[in-house]
Enzyme design. Structure first.
Site, short mmCIF file in Angstrom:
data_model
loop_
_atom_site.label_atom_id
_atom_site.label_comp_id
_atom_site.label_asym_id
_atom_site.label_seq_id
_atom_site.Cartn_x
_atom_site.Cartn_y
_atom_site.Cartn_z
CE1 TYR A 102 4.22 25.13 -5.49
CE2 TYR A 102 3.28 22.95 -5.84
CZ TYR A 102 4.35 23.82 -5.92
OH TYR A 102 5.54 23.38 -6.42
CE LYS B 24 13.20 39.03 -6.72
NZ LYS B 24 14.63 39.34 -6.83
CG ASP C 157 17.45 37.30 -6.29
OD1 ASP C 157 17.33 37.41 -5.04
OD2 ASP C 157 17.44 38.28 -7.06
CG ASP D 258 8.78 22.64 -6.35
OD1 ASP D 258 9.09 21.48 -6.06
OD2 ASP D 258 8.53 23.01 -7.51
CG ASP E 13 14.04 19.73 -7.95
OD1 ASP E 13 13.44 19.21 -6.99
OD2 ASP E 13 13.83 19.39 -9.15
C1 IPM Z 1 7.65 18.13 -5.25
C2 IPM Z 1 7.03 18.08 -6.62
C3 IPM Z 1 5.57 18.52 -6.57
C4 IPM Z 1 5.53 19.95 -6.10
C5 IPM Z 1 4.79 18.36 -7.88
C6 IPM Z 1 4.87 16.96 -8.41
C7 IPM Z 1 3.35 18.77 -7.73
O1 IPM Z 1 7.76 18.84 -7.52
O2 IPM Z 1 7.16 17.44 -4.35
O3 IPM Z 1 8.65 18.83 -5.07
O4 IPM Z 1 5.61 20.88 -6.91
O5 IPM Z 1 5.41 20.16 -4.90
MN MN Z 2 9.62 19.60 -6.69
#
Ligand code: IPM
Ligand code: MN
Ligand code: NAD
Length: 348
Positions: A134, A185, A218, A242, A246
């Site tokens: 990042y 990893k 993984d 990140d 999700d």
């Molecule tokens: C999150 C989002 C951000 C990230 C993006 C929008 C930059 O996906 O907060 O998880 O990658 O951290």
């Molecule tokens: Mn995210």
């Protein structure tokens, strides 16, 4: 208790809808807080070129006890520059190094997996929030030619790795969790992974009551689906954190349910739902406000307003169990209607 000052940045898209609803719920809880709203967003950027004013981060750190953010991202801003400068700006410039993302199941019906009970899903991902890929260090060579080369560096500092791992163990200790799993990893990314491995072993030795564990990322994805009940606290780098969060959000009912805190233990910290601005949903009163409301509860707990935080979280649980839901989690109510129900329950 002195009133807490909260800077509010609703941002873009559904951020503008869910954040006011979460503020209403905070108010219903009676928490002694005052809000100051900032219009940093795609609209503002397109109007006058401002992403965040020059002294913005210093002002936030000086004048506020916490920051509450909706989401940033708008198809009209192709470069995403405003989101990078505002959201990643807060994380990096304010050194909010620990991104804390709890994963909890409020009702079995929300989990897409078979036979997962509420008590089977309760872990937290501690994501490093200031380093890794990042940092936007890299470059391109011979751009646009068949010989183009692109590099994107993965920055891992001893200090950065050590403090996030220590944060994860302290978090486990404070929350009476017994296991911390570091995931990486390191079988492929040997230099960065090597640093994480060495530091993890060193720090783990200081926490004798907590079992250190390791998995390659993984394999952890597989584990998260097959045996989520085995997980307690996971610590990882920025990018893996990140992606994993999700996936983890899907287990708890989707991005509409996921909350987070961007924390530096001794500085003004920032709280936001995990989801983005969801442009296709914006302006329709359909977005799930629960991720924002739960992020608000995390913020209040961080500000030592634990009673208010607990009442808000249990009102969200009641809403889920009593079917007061938006479409994404199988209901038919609107953003406002769900939030109003929760606010009423918090007041009661
Ligand atoms: C999150 C989002 C951000 C990230 C993006 C929008 C930059 O996906 O907060 O998880 O990658 O951290
Ligand atoms: Mn995210
Ligand atoms: P997104 O989180 O906006 O949407 C992903 C999916 O989840 C979509 O199907 C969306 O409809 C659904 N969803 C998200 N939040 C929801 C909610 N509250 N209720 C119901 N459904 C919800 O991610 P994306 O589509 O990849 O990104 C859209 C924009 O948001 C992009 O500009 C992206 O960069 C930005 N973004 C910002 C943040 C942030 O500010 N923290 C996080 C992720 C993405």
């Amino acid at each position: 208790m002195q009133r807490k000052r909260i800077a509010v940045v609703p941002g873009d898209g559904i951020g503008k809808e869910v954040i006011p609803q979460a503020l209403m719920v905070i108010q219903a809880s009676g928490a002694p807080v005052d809000f100051t709203e900032f219009d940093w967003s795609a609209d503002r950027y397109l109007k006058d070129g401002t992403t965040i004013p020059a002294d913005g981060f210093a002002m936030l750190a000086r004048d506020f006890d916490a920051i509450f953010v909706g989401a940033l991202g708008d198809p009209r801003v192709k470069t995403n520059i405003h989101a990078k400068e505002i959201l990643l700006g807060m994380r990096f410039q304010m050194d909010l190094y620990a991104n804390v993302r709890p994963v909890k199941l409020f009702d079995a019906s929300l989990c897409p997996l078979k036979n997962v009970r509420v008590e089977d899903l309760n872990f937290t991902v501690i994501r490093e929030n200031t380093e890794g890929v990042y940092m936007d260090i890299g470059g391109v060579f011979k751009q646009g030619t068949p010989d183009e080369v692109a590099t994107q560096e993965d920055i891992n500092t001893r200090k950065g790795v050590e403090r996030i791992i220590r944060f994860a163990f302290d978090y486990a200790r404070a929350n009476r969790r017994k296991k911390v799993m570091m995931t990486d990893k390191s079988n492929v990314m040997t230099y960065a992974g090597g640093l994480w491995q060495r530091v993890f072993q060193e720090v783990a030795a200081e926490y004798s009551e907590i079992t250190p564990q390791h998995m390659f990322v993984d394999a952890l994805c597989l584990q998260m689906i097959r045996e989520p009940q085995s997980l307690e606290v996971i610590v990882t780098n920025n990018m893996f954190g990140d992606i994993l969060t999700d996936l983890a959000a899907a287990l708890q009912g989707g991005l509409g349910m996921a909350a987070s805190g961007n924390i530096h233990p001794s500085r003004t910290s920032m709280f936001e739902p995990v989801h983005g601005s969801a442009p296709p949903l914006a302006g329709k009163n359909v977005a799930n406000p629960m991720g924002s409301i739960l992020s608000a509860a995390m913020m209040l707990a961080h500000l030592e307003l634990r009673g208010e935080a607990e009442r808000i979280e249990s009102a969200v649980i009641d809403a889920v169990r009593e079917g007061r839901r938006t479409q994404d989690i199988g209901g038919s109510m609107g953003t406002r209607e769900v939030a109003e129900w929760i606010a009423k329950r918090v007041t009661a």
